[in-house]
Design a protein around this motif. Sequence first.
Motif, PDB file in Angstrom:
ATOM      1  N   ASN A  45     -35.686 -17.719   2.042  1.00 58.02           N
ATOM      2  CA  ASN A  45     -36.121 -18.481   3.217  1.00 58.02           C
ATOM      3  C   ASN A  45     -37.490 -19.099   2.965  1.00 58.02           C
ATOM      4  N   GLU A  46     -37.729 -20.195   3.640  1.00 56.10           N
ATOM      5  CA  GLU A  46     -39.029 -20.867   3.541  1.00 56.10           C
ATOM      6  C   GLU A  46     -39.749 -20.655   4.872  1.00 56.10           C
ATOM      7  N   GLU A  47     -40.826 -19.951   4.801  1.00 54.94           N
ATOM      8  CA  GLU A  47     -41.585 -19.653   6.021  1.00 54.94           C
ATOM      9  C   GLU A  47     -42.298 -20.913   6.495  1.00 54.94           C
ATOM     10  N   ARG A  48     -42.188 -21.195   7.763  1.00 53.86           N
ATOM     11  CA  ARG A  48     -42.859 -22.342   8.388  1.00 53.86           C
ATOM     12  C   ARG A  48     -43.966 -21.815   9.295  1.00 53.86           C
ATOM     13  N   SER A  49     -44.617 -22.687   9.968  1.00 57.64           N
ATOM     14  CA  SER A  49     -45.681 -22.272  10.877  1.00 57.64           C
ATOM     15  C   SER A  49     -45.099 -21.546  12.084  1.00 57.64           C
ATOM     16  N   GLY A  50     -45.827 -20.597  12.556  1.00 59.41           N
ATOM     17  CA  GLY A  50     -45.421 -19.874  13.762  1.00 59.41           C
ATOM     18  C   GLY A  50     -44.199 -19.009  13.513  1.00 59.41           C
ATOM     19  N   SER A  51     -43.237 -19.100  14.409  1.00 58.57           N
ATOM     20  CA  SER A  51     -42.047 -18.261  14.309  1.00 58.57           C
ATOM     21  C   SER A  51     -40.869 -18.990  13.654  1.00 58.57           C
ATOM     22  N   GLU A  52     -41.135 -20.143  13.018  1.00 56.46           N
ATOM     23  CA  GLU A  52     -40.066 -20.920  12.398  1.00 56.46           C
ATOM     24  C   GLU A  52     -39.864 -20.522  10.943  1.00 56.46           C
ATOM     25  N   THR A  53     -38.601 -20.468  10.571  1.00 58.40           N
ATOM     26  CA  THR A  53     -38.217 -20.180   9.190  1.00 58.40           C
ATOM     27  C   THR A  53     -37.105 -21.144   8.815  1.00 58.40           C
ATOM     28  N   THR A  54     -37.183 -21.696   7.620  1.00 59.05           N
ATOM     29  CA  THR A  54     -36.125 -22.571   7.128  1.00 59.05           C
ATOM     30  C   THR A  54     -35.194 -21.741   6.261  1.00 59.05           C
ATOM     31  N   VAL A  55     -33.930 -21.728   6.641  1.00 53.82           N
ATOM     32  CA  VAL A  55     -32.916 -21.010   5.876  1.00 53.82           C
ATOM     33  C   VAL A  55     -32.384 -21.974   4.826  1.00 53.82           C
ATOM     34  N   ARG A  56     -32.380 -21.535   3.561  1.00 54.94           N
ATOM     35  CA  ARG A  56     -31.967 -22.425   2.473  1.00 54.94           C
ATOM     36  C   ARG A  56     -30.732 -21.872   1.758  1.00 54.94           C
ATOM     37  N   GLU A  57     -29.835 -22.778   1.475  1.00 56.31           N
ATOM     38  CA  GLU A  57     -28.605 -22.463   0.751  1.00 56.31           C
ATOM     39  C   GLU A  57     -28.415 -23.498  -0.348  1.00 56.31           C
ATOM     40  N   LYS A  58     -27.827 -23.102  -1.428  1.00 54.65           N
ATOM     41  CA  LYS A  58     -27.506 -24.038  -2.508  1.00 54.65           C
ATOM     42  C   LYS A  58     -25.993 -23.998  -2.704  1.00 54.65           C
ATOM     43  N   LEU A  59     -25.359 -25.148  -2.502  1.00 53.49           N
ATOM     44  CA  LEU A  59     -23.921 -25.263  -2.723  1.00 53.49           C
ATOM     45  C   LEU A  59     -23.688 -26.275  -3.836  1.00 53.49           C
ATOM     46  N   THR A  60     -22.858 -25.918  -4.780  1.00 50.78           N
ATOM     47  CA  THR A  60     -22.547 -26.802  -5.899  1.00 50.78           C
ATOM     48  C   THR A  60     -21.056 -27.054  -5.909  1.00 50.78           C
ATOM     49  N   LEU A  61     -20.694 -28.344  -5.905  1.00 51.73           N
ATOM     50  CA  LEU A  61     -19.288 -28.720  -5.961  1.00 51.73           C
ATOM     51  C   LEU A  61     -18.966 -29.165  -7.387  1.00 51.73           C
ATOM     52  N   THR A  62     -17.939 -28.585  -7.946  1.00 49.57           N
ATOM     53  CA  THR A  62     -17.417 -29.033  -9.234  1.00 49.57           C
ATOM     54  C   THR A  62     -16.104 -29.730  -8.921  1.00 49.57           C
ATOM     55  N   ALA A  63     -16.098 -31.060  -9.109  1.00 48.11           N
ATOM     56  CA  ALA A  63     -14.897 -31.857  -8.812  1.00 48.11           C
ATOM     57  C   ALA A  63     -14.071 -31.997 -10.085  1.00 48.11           C
ATOM     58  N   PHE A  64     -12.764 -31.881  -9.945  1.00 52.05           N
ATOM     59  CA  PHE A  64     -11.853 -32.022 -11.073  1.00 52.05           C
ATOM     60  C   PHE A  64     -11.165 -33.377 -10.968  1.00 52.05           C
ATOM     61  N   TYR A  65     -11.720 -34.346 -11.687  1.00 53.70           N
ATOM     62  CA  TYR A  65     -11.137 -35.678 -11.749  1.00 53.70           C
ATOM     63  C   TYR A  65     -10.096 -35.670 -12.860  1.00 53.70           C
TER      64      TYR A  65
END
Length: 184
Positions: A45-65
């Motif tokens: 998580n990325e702490e923001r000012s005050g009581s805010e927190t940014t929740v971070r996710e990493k999604l990777t798509l592997t497309a099969f062409y």
Amino acid sequence: AEKAARRNIRTKITAELPAQAMQALPKDAVFFGGAYRVTEESLPNEERSGSETTVREKLTLTAFYLPRADLSRAIAAEEVPHWSGKPVSIPKIESLSFQLNSVSSDGETISFSLTGDASVVSIFDAAGLAEALQGKPKSAVAEELSAFPAIEKVDVTLRPFWRRSFPEKAGKIKIETVTQETVQ
């Protein structure tokens, strides 16, 4: 609340990724719905000012062409009895139902199933045929067609009607392709 936020992010982004993969589709490839793999990673998580927190996710798509020509050949080899190995196309190949069965751990090899009805159409070199016919008499058509085994039947119309040979320039020869479905 954090688990719900992460779940919402994953759901939203996973729904958007296939459309992005479709936009990056190479020219001579096919991309079926479901022809992809999504990997997910929770980031700190990325702490923001005050009581805010940014929740971070990493999604990777592997497309099969799938290369259209290779896929068409594979279908013809499997489904057309006594197929000659000559080039083919499958109009509306994207309408087949795709089922991803497995993906190798390195993501380089996939196993999949295709179901549905499709027509396999032989491809021939129309420009090459026009060149072969240029300046030839109408009676030479059968002989010239021997080099084009994908052509099953030819109807020749010369204009004006009294003309007995093809134009000297290949660009003046108009070739129309008509496909015919064969039911087995």
